[in-house]
Design an enzyme around this catalytic site. Structure first.
Site, mmCIF file in Angstrom:
data_model
loop_
_atom_site.group_PDB
_atom_site.id
_atom_site.type_symbol
_atom_site.label_atom_id
_atom_site.label_comp_id
_atom_site.label_asym_id
_atom_site.label_seq_id
_atom_site.Cartn_x
_atom_site.Cartn_y
_atom_site.Cartn_z
ATOM 1 N N GLU A 1 0.802 -1.220 0.000
ATOM 2 C CA GLU A 1 0.000 0.000 0.000
ATOM 3 C C GLU A 1 0.843 1.282 0.000
ATOM 4 O O GLU A 1 0.573 2.236 0.732
ATOM 5 C CB GLU A 1 -1.006 -0.029 1.158
ATOM 6 C CG GLU A 1 -1.983 -1.197 0.986
ATOM 7 C CD GLU A 1 -3.092 -1.255 2.022
ATOM 8 O OE1 GLU A 1 -2.962 -0.585 3.060
ATOM 9 O OE2 GLU A 1 -4.070 -1.982 1.799
ATOM 10 N N GLU B 1 -5.416 -8.312 -2.002
ATOM 11 C CA GLU B 1 -6.093 -8.165 -0.708
ATOM 12 C C GLU B 1 -7.465 -7.566 -0.947
ATOM 13 O O GLU B 1 -7.593 -6.536 -1.608
ATOM 14 C CB GLU B 1 -5.266 -7.266 0.220
ATOM 15 C CG GLU B 1 -5.823 -7.106 1.621
ATOM 16 C CD GLU B 1 -4.942 -6.187 2.475
ATOM 17 O OE1 GLU B 1 -3.703 -6.288 2.366
ATOM 18 O OE2 GLU B 1 -5.503 -5.358 3.215
#
Length: 449
Positions: A97, A216
């Protein structure tokens, strides 16, 4: 950090530290723990992707922006140790991220691409004498077109094997009522299609050597909804998104999580499966890798339909999701001749000529010269216990899916129906329908995969 090789700093586990990123201190992985994990992976036959620290060696430019070259030394020592112990890591993922604006931290795409080229060279060198070559995955973050495009352009041909992205399209898990409303809104769920479509275009134009993964996805972030994500209703978004992801050539879809948070597939206290576990299991058992065109938009936005070649056998498998709380959908196929569909609304039957099966009919034919050669189809109807959408017990063809006294997963047994009889999809239910004798040319050669 990884307690191996030339690591100079002390190796301490994560600690609760409110002032640090996400409320935790920096942490360190001991090799004894890495050994234990790999023993577990080996016993369970897990395919492992390991996310590497992509901030090591960089300097903080602002509150969330990091710059400078990545220091690969600690990661290199971990990979070297892994190879020396003959542990099989299927793929190494670079960072978590950090793409675009990032979540707590970000790195410029040009710098990220430069570091990925460096990591690729390290992997090629370390694995040069190995028969097995792991994949290199990046960036493991939320899709932003300009950033992803640039990453592929800068890293260059053959560097990134997999473009991984994260999706939490339902928003925060704190609003239970709002969360359920989003899950049951078929138009809202369709909006995520733009992300999959744009990523597919990014890869096609800038990095056709790469595959797309959802690295994810848990529906709602911040551990999901306490009274939603671990209940039956969650499967509406989950299975729908698996269908959408497949349409756009997604190769892997990683669910957040197996265990942990409200969105875990397993109950965090009892370890018994939540409803989404069984949805994932049925998808894995029935839906093959080849995706077929399917459309039912001609007659209702409340019925989402997906079609795949069946897994490990001849024929096709359909996934039908009924988002309507009052309409029962009735679909009829008669040996590739008359095709019709209907909506049963408060006992009033509405017949529409065009249907989902109309589109399938043009691509498939029945095996055998006569319709009488085909006798049955298999049906898996999923509903909540006591018609409570927030039930943590899923029913398969009216029977609760529960572990045996020995803790074994129940047998997923379908009901068999005459292949020419109508398919009935109850309001707010999900169904997998298997046609074992549908001859789909696109599925030839896929039986054993």
């Amino acid at each position: 950090m990884y307690d191996v090789g030339s690591l100079k700093s002390p190796c301490h586990p994560f600690q609760k530290t409110e002032s640090e990123l996400f409320g935790f201190s920096k942490g360190c992985l001991h090799m004894k723990r890495w050994d234990e994990l790999n023993h577990f992976f080996n016993q369970t036959g897990a395919m492992v992707t390991f996310g590497l620290n992509a901030l090591y060696g960089r300097n903080k430019l602002s509150e969330t922006v990091w710059g400078g070259d990545w220091d690969p030394s600690n990661a290199k020592d971990l990979i070297n140790y892994t190879i020396s112990k003959r542990y099989k890591v299927d793929s190494w993922e670079f960072g978590n991220e950090l793409s675009g604006k990032g979540i707590g931290a970000s790195v410029d795409a040009a710098q990220y691409g430069k570091d990925l080229k460096n990591l690729k060279q390290i992997l090629n060198t370390l694995y040069q004498n190995s028969k097995f070559k792991p994949s290199l995955i990046a960036p493991g973050g939320f899709y932003e077109k300009e950033w992803f495009d640039k990453l592929l352009q800068v890293s260059g041909s053959g560097t990134i094997d997999v473009m991984s992205h994260h999706i939490y399209n339902l928003g925060p898990g704190s609003d239970d009522e709002g969360l359920e409303n989003k899950i049951l809104d078929p138009e809202y769920l369709r909006q995520v299609e733009t992300i999959f479509s744009n990523l597919a275009e990014s890869i096609q134009k800038n990095g056709p050597w790469s595959s797309a993964w959802v690295g994810e996805a848990g529906g709602a972030y911040n551990s999901g909804g306490r009274y939603v994500s671990n209940t039956f209703v969650d499967s509406f978004w989950y299975l729908d998104q698996l269908g959408i992801a497949s349409k756009y050539n997604t190769k892997v879809y990683c669910r957040q999580t197996l265990i942990g948070g409200n969105y875990g597939l397993l109950n965090t206290t009892t370890f018994t499966p939540n409803p989404d576990y069984y949805s994932a299991l049925l998808w894995n058992q029935l839906m093959g890798k080849s995706v077929l065109a399917a459309s039912n938009d001609a007659f209702s936005p409340f019925l989402h339909s997906y079609a795949h070649c069946s897994k490990g056998r001849n024929g096709i498998t359909l996934l039908l999701i009924n988002f309507s709380n009052r309409n029962r959908f009735i679909l009829t196929v008669r040996g590739g001749e008359t095709v019709s569909s209907g909506i049963n609304e408060d006992a009033k039957s509405i017949r529409v000529e065009k249907s989902f099966f109309y589109h399938l009919k043009r691509a498939f034919s029945w095996v055998g010269r006569k319709g009488s050669d085909i006798t049955f189809r298999e049906e898996y109807h999923l509903t909540p216990k006591d018609y409570n959408l927030r039930s943590q017990t899923m029913m398969l063809n009216g029977i609760p899916l529960e572990l045996s006294n020995d803790g074994e997963i129940p047998t997923m047994t379908p009901v068999q129906s005459n292949v020419h009889s109508p398919i009935s999809i109850a309001p707010l239910s999900i169904a997998f329908i298997v046609y074992p004798d549908f001859d789909a040319p696109a599925c030839n050669g896929h039986k054993k995969r």
